[in-house]
Design an enzyme around this catalytic site. Structure first.
Site, PDB file in Angstrom:
ATOM      1  N   LEU A  75       0.842  -1.188   0.000  1.00 48.93           N
ATOM      2  CA  LEU A  75       0.000   0.000   0.000  1.00 48.93           C
ATOM      3  C   LEU A  75       0.883   1.245   0.000  1.00 48.93           C
ATOM      4  O   LEU A  75       1.709   1.426   0.893  1.00 48.93           O
ATOM      5  CB  LEU A  75      -0.908   0.005   1.234  1.00 48.93           C
ATOM      6  CG  LEU A  75      -1.829  -1.211   1.411  1.00 48.93           C
ATOM      7  CD1 LEU A  75      -2.697  -1.036   2.648  1.00 48.93           C
ATOM      8  CD2 LEU A  75      -2.684  -1.443   0.177  1.00 48.93           C
ATOM      9  N   ASP A 111      -6.695  -4.387  17.550  1.00 46.83           N
ATOM     10  CA  ASP A 111      -5.464  -3.720  17.983  1.00 46.83           C
ATOM     11  C   ASP A 111      -5.392  -2.357  17.296  1.00 46.83           C
ATOM     12  O   ASP A 111      -4.431  -2.026  16.605  1.00 46.83           O
ATOM     13  CB  ASP A 111      -4.244  -4.576  17.618  1.00 46.83           C
ATOM     14  CG  ASP A 111      -2.949  -4.056  18.244  1.00 46.83           C
ATOM     15  OD1 ASP A 111      -3.022  -3.288  19.232  1.00 46.83           O
ATOM     16  OD2 ASP A 111      -1.864  -4.417  17.751  1.00 46.83           O
TER      17      ASP A 111
END
Length: 264
Positions: free
Chosen positions: A68, A170
């Site tokens: 990404l 998380d």
């Protein structure tokens, strides 16, 4: 991506960048829950890396993801994305996941249950308490204070109707990014279906989320009464994780978090 658990590399294959995570000395199943989480994100329309491969090389587990490209984006759009994830509910309102949470050195039981308190308090907080005590990171007074805090938490959760949302598990600032086109993306999930306040608690511990994030989230998926009081329970959880993993550096933060819960 990669965090403090994996070795992380950018590699090029056929002229295309890829992201490689490596976990030394583990089997390929180490990444099973993360893969399942990324697949759940894809099914829910949540922007995240796509899984390209998984296996073992020379005794080390690996996970290959698409790469990404990082850019800049809007905290409002990030809040909308997280709300969209949380609006994905487990059809039977069961809490847990099909796979356990396997961290680098802390694991949690994710077996399905109809009780959020069982999953969060008994399987997560109590498990952390046992480890912290075993490593002599708490005194007897600390352990006694935990029992008082535990009672406050269980009483509050008994009064609150939890809905089983798809959670990142998380959600701190190191696990989101903005892409080159400005879209927000999530990665490194520790997936489970649980109370959405769990994720929001994680966002408050280390910073990286602005008022625009929370305002946009509230507009998309309004929080229930008493949410910000309960969110402190999940701050405590994340701080206890860090105390168990990294030792006494987090002792004062955990103590202050427990005091905050007891004093309000």
């Amino acid at each position: 991506m990669g965090g403090d658990v994996n070795d992380a590399y950018r590699i090029d294959t056929d002229g295309e960048p890829r992201f490689l995570l490596v976990q030394p000395g583990r089997t390929a199943e180490f990444y099973a829950a993360e893969i399942a989480g990324l697949e759940a994100f894809e099914a829910a329309g949540i922007t995240a890396p796509k899984v390209l491969g998984n296996g073992v090389i020379d005794g080390d587990a690996y996970l290959l993801l698409d790469y990404l490209e990082e850019g800049q984006g809007s905290q409002r759009e990030l809040g909308q994305l997280v709300a969209k994830m949380h609006l994905t509910h487990e059809p039977g309102n069961l809490f847990g996941f099909g796979l356990p949470h396997e961290g680098g050195d802390i694991s949690f039981n994710n077996e399905w249950t109809d009780s959020w308190s069982e999953l969060f308090v008994e399987r997560r907080l109590d498990h952390l308490r046992d480890r912290i005590v075993a490593e002599n990171l708490w005194s007897e007074d600390d352990a006694e204070k935990y029992l008082q805090v535990r009672q406050v938490i269980t009483d509050a959760l008994e009064e609150h109707r939890s809905v089983a949302s798809l959670l990142h598990g998380d959600l701190w600032a190191g696990n989101y990014m903005f892409l080159s086109d400005g879209r927000p993306a999530l990665f490194d999930p520790s997936p489970l279906y649980g109370d959405r306040e769990f994720d929001l608690g994680a966002t408050t511990v280390f910073g990286g989320f602005t008022e625009d994030f929370y305002d946009a989230y509230q507009q998309e998926y309004p929080l229930n009464e008493g949410a910000w009081r309960r969110i402190r329970f999940y701050r405590l959880y994340l701080l206890m994780v860090h105390l168990a993993k990294f030792g006494g550096t987090y002792a004062n933060s955990v103590e202050k978090s427990m005091d905050d819960i007891l004093n309000r």
